[in-house]
Design an enzyme around this catalytic site. Structure first.
Site, PDB file in Angstrom:
ATOM      1  N   TYR A 111       0.831  -1.205   0.000  1.00  0.00           N
ATOM      2  CA  TYR A 111       0.000   0.000   0.000  1.00  0.00           C
ATOM      3  C   TYR A 111       0.863   1.251   0.000  1.00  0.00           C
ATOM      4  CZ  TYR A 111       0.835   0.214   5.060  1.00  0.00           C
ATOM      5  OH  TYR A 111       1.414   0.283   6.306  1.00  0.00           O
ATOM      6  N   CYS A 112       0.253   2.331  -0.512  1.00  0.00           N
ATOM      7  CA  CYS A 112       0.890   3.647  -0.541  1.00  0.00           C
ATOM      8  C   CYS A 112      -0.201   4.688  -0.286  1.00  0.00           C
ATOM      9  CB  CYS A 112       1.599   3.879  -1.874  1.00  0.00           C
ATOM     10  SG  CYS A 112       0.490   3.962  -3.298  1.00  0.00           S
ATOM     11  N   ARG A 113      -0.002   5.887  -0.750  1.00  0.00           N
ATOM     12  CA  ARG A 113      -0.986   6.951  -0.524  1.00  0.00           C
ATOM     13  C   ARG A 113      -2.244   6.732  -1.361  1.00  0.00           C
ATOM     14  NH1 ARG A 113      -1.976  11.811  -3.111  1.00  0.00           N
ATOM     15  NH2 ARG A 113      -2.988  13.378  -1.830  1.00  0.00           N
TER      16      ARG A 113
END
Length: 100
Positions: free
Chosen positions: A64-66
């Site tokens: 996951y990231c932003r």
């Protein structure tokens, strides 16, 4: 690479599943909001600096990231390194924070 919705991920966490989360954001993003997981920024993934998670090559790894874009890149790169079950969180932490 597979995708997972924030809703499904939250359900799995609520069910106390043992998940391997991989946060590929930058340190300042992680400091603002953090759901746990291994922390390896995308730049390190792209330069093959993933020794901390090598033991997970045959396990499910949820990236996951932003917003879901960098984590998709990380997931594709991990697959080229031989990771067999990589999952991308759709919408990333923006979706996480807006999902009730």
């Amino acid at each position: 690479m597979n995708n997972i919705s924030v809703k499904t991920l939250k359900e799995r966490l609520a069910n106390n599943e043992a998940l391997h989360l991989l946060d590929v954001r930058e340190p300042d993003e992680r400091n603002e909001f953090n759901i746990g997981g291994h922390f390896i920024p995308l730049g390190q993934v792209m330069s093959f600096q993933v020794d901390d998670i090598e033991h997970l090559k045959n396990e499910e790894v949820i990236c996951y990231c932003r917003s879901g874009k960098r984590s998709m890149q990380a997931a594709m790169m991990l697959e080229t390194m031989g990771f067999t079950n990589v999952v991308n969180v759709e919408g990333g932490m923006l979706a996480w924070q807006s999902e009730a």
